[in-house]
Design a protein around this motif. Structure first.
Motif, PDB file in Angstrom:
ATOM      1  N   TYR A 246      -3.707   8.732   7.923  1.00  0.00           N
ATOM      2  CA  TYR A 246      -2.975   9.141   9.112  1.00  0.00           C
ATOM      3  C   TYR A 246      -3.411  10.534   9.572  1.00  0.00           C
TER       4      TYR A 246
ATOM      5  N   ALA B 119       0.659  -8.742  11.727  1.00  0.00           N
ATOM      6  CA  ALA B 119       0.328  -7.439  12.317  1.00  0.00           C
ATOM      7  C   ALA B 119       0.651  -6.312  11.335  1.00  0.00           C
ATOM      8  N   LEU B 120       1.797  -6.413  10.667  1.00  0.00           N
ATOM      9  CA  LEU B 120       2.161  -5.401   9.677  1.00  0.00           C
ATOM     10  C   LEU B 120       1.166  -5.381   8.527  1.00  0.00           C
ATOM     11  N   GLU B 121       0.790  -6.549   8.053  1.00  0.00           N
ATOM     12  CA  GLU B 121      -0.185  -6.628   6.964  1.00  0.00           C
ATOM     13  C   GLU B 121      -1.514  -6.011   7.373  1.00  0.00           C
ATOM     14  N   SER B 122      -1.954  -6.274   8.591  1.00  0.00           N
ATOM     15  CA  SER B 122      -3.197  -5.694   9.095  1.00  0.00           C
ATOM     16  C   SER B 122      -3.087  -4.175   9.191  1.00  0.00           C
ATOM     17  N   HIS B 123      -1.955  -3.689   9.689  1.00  0.00           N
ATOM     18  CA  HIS B 123      -1.738  -2.253   9.796  1.00  0.00           C
ATOM     19  C   HIS B 123      -1.756  -1.588   8.423  1.00  0.00           C
ATOM     20  N   LEU B 124      -1.069  -2.188   7.466  1.00  0.00           N
ATOM     21  CA  LEU B 124      -1.034  -1.623   6.113  1.00  0.00           C
ATOM     22  C   LEU B 124      -2.420  -1.611   5.477  1.00  0.00           C
ATOM     23  N   ARG B 125      -3.216  -2.639   5.755  1.00  0.00           N
ATOM     24  CA  ARG B 125      -4.578  -2.674   5.231  1.00  0.00           C
ATOM     25  C   ARG B 125      -5.403  -1.531   5.835  1.00  0.00           C
TER      26      ARG B 125
ATOM     27  N   ALA C 169       4.378 -11.036  13.567  1.00  0.00           N
ATOM     28  CA  ALA C 169       4.771  -9.664  13.232  1.00  0.00           C
ATOM     29  C   ALA C 169       4.389  -9.334  11.792  1.00  0.00           C
ATOM     30  N   GLU C 170       4.580 -10.284  10.868  1.00  0.00           N
ATOM     31  CA  GLU C 170       4.178 -10.064   9.483  1.00  0.00           C
ATOM     32  C   GLU C 170       2.674  -9.868   9.375  1.00  0.00           C
TER      33      GLU C 170
ATOM     34  N   ARG D 285       6.097 -14.584  12.004  1.00  0.00           N
ATOM     35  CA  ARG D 285       4.825 -14.690  11.273  1.00  0.00           C
ATOM     36  C   ARG D 285       3.768 -13.794  11.900  1.00  0.00           C
TER      37      ARG D 285
END
Length: 136
Positions: A125, A112-118, A109-110, A107
């Motif tokens: 980049y 963190a990924l969601e935050s990164h994608l946002r 990791a999910e 959860r």
């Protein structure tokens, strides 16, 4: 004109089947070897199950319903991730050792990924352009 073949569930049967599903889910999370709880939480869930399973179905107070709802929502998400992990490893979920601690890590990791994608969606980049000339 009346509709033909309309099935209207009786008010007495619809909530009962929903309660049966909740009781079964609560029972499942309490016996799942991989889903552990703190002792005080486990005791409260066992008491709730006992009241719901009693003849005539005992009533739960609002705080207990919220506790049951929160824990069952977490457990359903745990099962989702355990099934996903089992698919990725090519084994049945029962054969996979996947604990509540594993779920909590997944959860995080999910999230963190969601935050990164946002952040990527809002930014880029590509590095910022460096000014060619400086004005002094």
């Amino acid at each position: 004109m009346p509709l033909l073949n309309t099935v209207i569930p009786s008010p007495s049967t619809a909530p009962h089947s929903l309660d049966d599903a909740r009781v079964q889910l609560l029972r499942s999370l309490l016996v799942d070897r991989d889903w552990s709880q703190a002792s005080f939480l486990r005791a409260a869930l066992q008491q709730a199950l006992a009241r719901l399973s009693a003849p005539g179905g005992g009533a739960l107070d609002e705080a207990t319903w919220l506790l049951v709802a929160d824990e069952t929502a977490r457990y359903l998400d745990f099962r989702r991730l355990r099934n996903l992990e089992a698919q990725l490893r090519g084994c049945p979920p029962e054969a996979l050792q996947y604990t509540r601690a594993d779920w909590e890590a997944a959860r995080m990791a999910e999230a963190a990924l969601e935050s990164h994608l946002r952040q990527v969606r809002l930014g880029s980049y590509a590095p910022e352009a460096v000014p060619m000339f400086r004005i002094h």
